[in-house]
Design a protein around this motif. Structure first.
Motif, PDB file in Angstrom:
ATOM      1  N   ARG A 201       0.820  -1.217   0.000  1.00 57.14           N
ATOM      2  CA  ARG A 201       0.000   0.000   0.000  1.00 57.14           C
ATOM      3  C   ARG A 201       0.853   1.266   0.000  1.00 57.14           C
ATOM      4  NH1 ARG A 201      -5.594   1.359   2.897  1.00 57.14           N
ATOM      5  NH2 ARG A 201      -5.579   3.620   2.573  1.00 57.14           N
ATOM      6  N   SER A 205       1.347   4.283  -3.155  1.00 59.68           N
ATOM      7  CA  SER A 205       0.800   5.631  -2.972  1.00 59.68           C
ATOM      8  C   SER A 205       1.825   6.744  -3.136  1.00 59.68           C
ATOM      9  CB  SER A 205       0.169   5.746  -1.582  1.00 59.68           C
ATOM     10  OG  SER A 205       1.159   5.666  -0.566  1.00 59.68           O
ATOM     11  N   GLN A 211      -6.506   5.785  -5.923  1.00 61.75           N
ATOM     12  CA  GLN A 211      -7.256   4.547  -5.740  1.00 61.75           C
ATOM     13  C   GLN A 211      -6.530   3.514  -4.880  1.00 61.75           C
ATOM     14  OE1 GLN A 211      -8.068   4.123 -10.202  1.00 61.75           O
ATOM     15  NE2 GLN A 211      -9.907   3.203  -9.319  1.00 61.75           N
ATOM     16  N   GLY A 213      -6.314   2.971  -1.709  1.00 61.74           N
ATOM     17  CA  GLY A 213      -7.107   2.347  -0.655  1.00 61.74           C
ATOM     18  C   GLY A 213      -8.065   1.308  -1.201  1.00 61.74           C
ATOM     19  N   GLU A 214      -8.710   1.639  -2.305  1.00 65.41           N
ATOM     20  CA  GLU A 214      -9.635   0.702  -2.942  1.00 65.41           C
ATOM     21  C   GLU A 214      -8.908  -0.563  -3.387  1.00 65.41           C
ATOM     22  OE1 GLU A 214     -12.444   0.521  -6.986  1.00 65.41           O
ATOM     23  OE2 GLU A 214     -11.335   2.357  -6.465  1.00 65.41           O
ATOM     24  N   TRP A 215      -7.745  -0.362  -4.021  1.00 62.16           N
ATOM     25  CA  TRP A 215      -6.995  -1.534  -4.481  1.00 62.16           C
ATOM     26  C   TRP A 215      -6.497  -2.378  -3.314  1.00 62.16           C
ATOM     27  CZ3 TRP A 215      -1.834  -2.762  -3.502  1.00 62.16           C
ATOM     28  CH2 TRP A 215      -1.415  -3.944  -4.117  1.00 62.16           C
ATOM     29  N   ALA A 217      -7.604  -2.724  -0.328  1.00 60.84           N
ATOM     30  CA  ALA A 217      -8.673  -3.414   0.399  1.00 60.84           C
ATOM     31  C   ALA A 217      -9.043  -4.734  -0.266  1.00 60.84           C
ATOM     32  CB  ALA A 217      -9.899  -2.511   0.507  1.00 60.84           C
ATOM     33  N   GLN A 218      -9.062  -4.773  -1.595  1.00 58.95           N
ATOM     34  CA  GLN A 218      -9.433  -6.019  -2.269  1.00 58.95           C
ATOM     35  C   GLN A 218      -8.223  -6.956  -2.446  1.00 58.95           C
ATOM     36  OE1 GLN A 218      -8.721  -6.847  -5.975  1.00 58.95           O
ATOM     37  NE2 GLN A 218      -7.016  -5.457  -5.444  1.00 58.95           N
ATOM     38  N   TRP A 268      -7.371   2.597 -12.340  1.00 55.40           N
ATOM     39  CA  TRP A 268      -7.369   1.139 -12.098  1.00 55.40           C
ATOM     40  C   TRP A 268      -8.783   0.602 -12.287  1.00 55.40           C
ATOM     41  CZ3 TRP A 268      -9.461  -1.704  -7.769  1.00 55.40           C
ATOM     42  CH2 TRP A 268      -9.096  -3.063  -7.765  1.00 55.40           C
ATOM     43  N   ASN A 269      -8.955  -0.211 -13.306  1.00 54.02           N
ATOM     44  CA  ASN A 269     -10.258  -0.811 -13.600  1.00 54.02           C
ATOM     45  C   ASN A 269     -10.021  -2.138 -14.327  1.00 54.02           C
ATOM     46  OD1 ASN A 269     -12.845  -1.534 -14.272  1.00 54.02           O
ATOM     47  ND2 ASN A 269     -13.422   0.443 -15.153  1.00 54.02           N
TER      48      ASN A 269
END
Length: 331
Positions: A201, A205, A211, A213-215, A217-218, A268-269
């Motif tokens: 993490r 950053s 993104q 945090g979103e990445w 977390a998963q 990121w998608n």
């Protein structure tokens, strides 16, 4: 640890120093580190200028000339080149060279008479019938010389490494104590910080990527086995198709490596394909191998990645070293 309480080691096929670093943390100082790749030797010297590093093929190693006047060796440690396994099924050649190195290590152990021997390799070295004759010859060399030995199947993730990485470990002790070594290998309880997202993490950053945090977390899982470090195949990627699929589950494109962390405008998608997945840097892969951030790797990107991918994770090596040190100091 006080210098007077430290033990000695000789390391064969030292690579980028993961095994040596872990053993150093466990209280062993190397008398010699040997490797046949100049870039690996450069890495060892860059990180530990005081280490005695020898750039030479193990099959050409002559201890009487290159390790003269040594005091007693406490352990010979070897992270030997990997025999052919399920993960390297596409490798066109077999494992005759790797098995020769395995048996040579046993013969050198008999010659140098260390108190202990520690070898790690892929689980197939222990599991596959085709390697039985080589295992038997090594066992006979050691037993005839008065060593007790054992084989263990271990996963580095149980010893503080944020990655599933299975090993076959062979340990031998000259004066008894093999039971103490086995009993001293105590797996660590699972730690919430040892996941892909938690470990990477901060580095994801550094360029202000929103993104992260979103990445992270998963990506709350232990990393799949890092492969693709073979000197026999391709360029810098995270391995064959199975590895690529495993990394895609956490939104990582395993087909290539990045030069830097994602930029602030990276989108990121993963549903839009590999171009919108993250790529890992060599340093991030090294973090998943358990290397400290201060450990550097010499050479160009692919050579650096191959050193990382072939390395023994230092926390795993440290656990092996602590167990071995305990066995040797209680004899």
């Amino acid at each position: 640890m006080p210098r007077t309480n430290r033990l000695t080691s000789v390391e064969l096929c030292a690579g980028a120093g993961g095994l040596a670093l872990g053993l150093e943390q466990a209280g062993f100082d190397p008398l010699l580190l040997l490797d046949n790749r100049d870039v690996a030797c450069e890495t060892l010297r860059a990180n530990r200028p005081g280490w005695n590093v020898l750039h030479k093929d193990l099959l050409q190693f002559e201890p009487r000339f290159e390790l003269p006047g040594h005091r007693e060796i406490d352990v010979i440690a070897a992270g030997l080149p990997r025999v052919k396994s399920a993960a390297t099924a596409s490798r066109p050649r077999g494992s005759s060279w790797e098995l020769e190195l395995f048996e040579t290590t046993a013969r050198l152990t008999v010659e140098l008479r260390p108190r202990a021997l520690l070898i790690e390799n892929v689980p197939d070295l222990l599991k596959r019938d085709e390697y039985e004759s080589s295992r038997s010859r090594v066992a006979k060399h050691l037993e005839d010389a008065g060593y007790e030995h054992c084989w263990l199947l271990l996963d580095a993730c149980e010893f503080g490494v944020p990655q599933h990485r299975e090993y076959a470990v062979m340990a031998a002790v000259r004066e008894g104590g093999i039971t103490s070594f086995i009993e001293g290998l105590r797996p660590f309880p699972p730690a919430p910080g040892l996941t892909v997202g938690a470990v990477l993490r901060a580095s994801m950053s550094v360029n202000g990527w929103p993104q992260v945090g979103e990445w992270a977390a998963q990506a709350d899982v232990i990393a799949p086995t890092i492969v693709g470090g073979s000197w026999d195949r391709g360029g810098g990627d995270l391995g064959p198709q199975g590895s690529v699929r495993a990394w895609a589950k956490v939104g990582v494109n395993g087909r290539a490596l990045a030069d830097s962390s994602p930029s602030a405008n990276f989108v990121w998608n993963p549903s839009q394909g590999p171009a919108h997945m993250l790529k890992l840097t060599v340093e991030q892969v090294a973090a998943l191998q358990g290397f400290p951030s201060y450990w550097t790797f010499e050479g160009r990107k692919t050579a650096r990645y191959r050193q990382v991918g072939n390395a023994t994770p230092p926390p795993f090596a440290c656990a092996l070293g602590v167990a071995l040190r305990s066995a040797l100091t209680t004899l």
